[in-house]
Motif scaffolding. Structure first.
Motif, mmCIF file in Angstrom:
data_model
loop_
_atom_site.group_PDB
_atom_site.id
_atom_site.type_symbol
_atom_site.label_atom_id
_atom_site.label_comp_id
_atom_site.label_asym_id
_atom_site.label_seq_id
_atom_site.Cartn_x
_atom_site.Cartn_y
_atom_site.Cartn_z
ATOM 1 N N GLN A 14 0.822 -1.203 0.000
ATOM 2 C CA GLN A 14 0.000 0.000 0.000
ATOM 3 C C GLN A 14 0.864 1.265 0.000
ATOM 4 O OE1 GLN A 14 -3.537 0.017 2.496
ATOM 5 N NE2 GLN A 14 -3.341 -2.189 2.811
ATOM 6 N N PRO A 53 -8.113 0.210 -8.611
ATOM 7 C CA PRO A 53 -7.649 1.290 -7.741
ATOM 8 C C PRO A 53 -8.163 1.111 -6.318
ATOM 9 C CG PRO A 53 -8.622 2.165 -9.753
ATOM 10 C CD PRO A 53 -8.950 0.706 -9.705
ATOM 11 N N ARG A 54 -7.356 1.531 -5.373
ATOM 12 C CA ARG A 54 -7.785 1.582 -3.980
ATOM 13 C C ARG A 54 -7.149 2.808 -3.347
ATOM 14 N NH1 ARG A 54 -4.654 -3.389 -0.973
ATOM 15 N NH2 ARG A 54 -2.633 -3.229 -2.019
ATOM 16 N N GLU A 55 -7.258 2.930 -2.047
ATOM 17 C CA GLU A 55 -6.801 4.163 -1.387
ATOM 18 C C GLU A 55 -5.329 4.443 -1.664
ATOM 19 O OE1 GLU A 55 -6.928 6.350 2.994
ATOM 20 O OE2 GLU A 55 -7.463 4.230 2.794
ATOM 21 N N SER A 57 -2.608 3.084 -4.181
ATOM 22 C CA SER A 57 -2.509 2.225 -5.352
ATOM 23 C C SER A 57 -1.223 2.461 -6.121
ATOM 24 C CB SER A 57 -3.713 2.461 -6.274
ATOM 25 O OG SER A 57 -3.580 1.728 -7.467
ATOM 26 N N ILE A 93 -15.551 -0.057 -7.511
ATOM 27 C CA ILE A 93 -14.632 0.585 -6.573
ATOM 28 C C ILE A 93 -15.374 1.728 -5.891
ATOM 29 C CG2 ILE A 93 -12.567 0.035 -7.922
ATOM 30 C CD1 ILE A 93 -12.563 3.006 -8.837
ATOM 31 N N LYS A 94 -14.855 2.194 -4.769
ATOM 32 C CA LYS A 94 -15.432 3.349 -4.099
ATOM 33 C C LYS A 94 -15.187 4.605 -4.942
ATOM 34 C CE LYS A 94 -14.721 1.609 0.607
ATOM 35 N NZ LYS A 94 -14.061 1.875 1.919
ATOM 36 N N GLU A 96 -14.298 7.412 -4.039
ATOM 37 C CA GLU A 96 -13.110 8.099 -3.539
ATOM 38 C C GLU A 96 -11.843 7.670 -4.265
ATOM 39 O OE1 GLU A 96 -15.980 7.858 -0.012
ATOM 40 O OE2 GLU A 96 -15.422 6.672 -1.768
ATOM 41 N N TYR A 97 -11.849 6.459 -4.801
ATOM 42 C CA TYR A 97 -10.630 5.938 -5.430
ATOM 43 C C TYR A 97 -10.369 6.544 -6.806
ATOM 44 C CZ TYR A 97 -10.816 2.459 -1.674
ATOM 45 O OH TYR A 97 -10.850 1.837 -0.442
ATOM 46 N N GLU A 99 -9.632 9.369 -7.061
ATOM 47 C CA GLU A 99 -8.544 10.291 -6.738
ATOM 48 C C GLU A 99 -7.199 9.859 -7.326
ATOM 49 O OE1 GLU A 99 -7.942 10.788 -2.562
ATOM 50 O OE2 GLU A 99 -6.910 12.704 -2.802
ATOM 51 N N VAL A 100 -7.028 8.561 -7.566
ATOM 52 C CA VAL A 100 -5.767 8.072 -8.136
ATOM 53 C C VAL A 100 -5.468 8.738 -9.477
ATOM 54 C CG1 VAL A 100 -6.741 6.105 -9.406
ATOM 55 C CG2 VAL A 100 -4.404 5.980 -8.531
ATOM 56 N N GLN A 139 -16.129 13.654 -6.427
ATOM 57 C CA GLN A 139 -14.809 13.222 -6.903
ATOM 58 C C GLN A 139 -14.573 13.656 -8.344
ATOM 59 O OE1 GLN A 139 -12.312 11.888 -5.182
ATOM 60 N NE2 GLN A 139 -13.529 11.972 -3.314
#
Length: 218
Positions: A14, A53-55, A57, A93-94, A96-97, A99-100, A139
């Motif tokens: 992470q 993607p995740r928080e 990534s 995915i959330k 928020e992700y 953001e990546v 987002q």
């Protein structure tokens, strides 16, 4: 350890080591990614496409490298923007992700590949919709705010009026006060670089009930 293996390690960790890495080390690895991508374009593309993607990534590392140190992968980055947004729209995915995607540096894309830049903004503004869940619109608007920094008022881009109209529709019609305010902020930031004339976004102020509802979270 090859590039893909290193990316997988950062993904598993992470980004803990990446975040603490020396800047010289980070830049060297970014350039190594570009070199690897030039020699193995399918490998780097397959890695991204098969990574959700995740928080934290590893996609952020790839996006930054390919956009900052190359112009050869702009179409691929556009495809990734589309992919990630669809993943959020379909709740894989959330929101928020998304953001990546902010790790994509659009300065060179704008200056050297304006057609791709225009399509990027088209994709994001087209994804805005009053029926979206609140966080998705927020987002998308944040991403727009970030990418529109590159826009130059001296450039005559016909699509700008469409961008304004889509954002204006959200600013006036979204049911969530925070979304309307975020859209208004994004438009006002764009207004610093544009003369709207007859297309100026006229935004209604939040009603007293909206303000009270937000304060008490009604």
């Amino acid at each position: 350890m090859d590039i893909i293996a290193q990316l997988k390690r950062h993904e598993k960790e992470q980004l803990k080591n990446w975040i603490n890495a020396d800047e010289k080390v980070s830049r060297r690895f970014a350039k190594d990614i570009v070199k690897f991508a030039n020699e193995n374009p399918d490998a780097i593309k397959n890695y991204c496409v098969n990574t959700l993607p995740r928080e934290f990534s590893s996609l952020s590392i790839v996006y930054e490298a390919l956009s900052e140190f190359s112009v050869a992968f702009n179409q691929f980055l556009l495809d990734e923007i589309k992919r990630v947004i669809v993943l959020a729209q379909t709740k894989q995915i959330k929101p928020e992700y998304i953001e990546v995607l902010e790790d994509i540096e659009t300065e060179d894309i704008y200056s050297k590949d304006e057609t791709i830049y225009i399509e990027i903004i088209n994709v994001i503004t087209s994804a805005l919709h009053i029926s979206n869940e609140e966080q998705l619109n927020l987002q998308l608007l944040n991403l727009l705010d970030w990418f529109l920094i590159e826009y130059d008022e001296d450039d005559d881009i016909a699509e700008v009026s469409s961008w304004i109209n889509r954002m204006k529709h959200i600013a006036e019609n979204a049911t969530q006060l925070e979304v309307r305010e975020e859209a208004k902020d994004a438009l006002e930031n764009l207004d610093e670089n544009l003369t709207f004339n007859d297309n100026a976004a006229t935004l209604e102020s939040p009603s007293f009930f909206d303000k009270i509802s937000r304060f008490f979270k009604l």
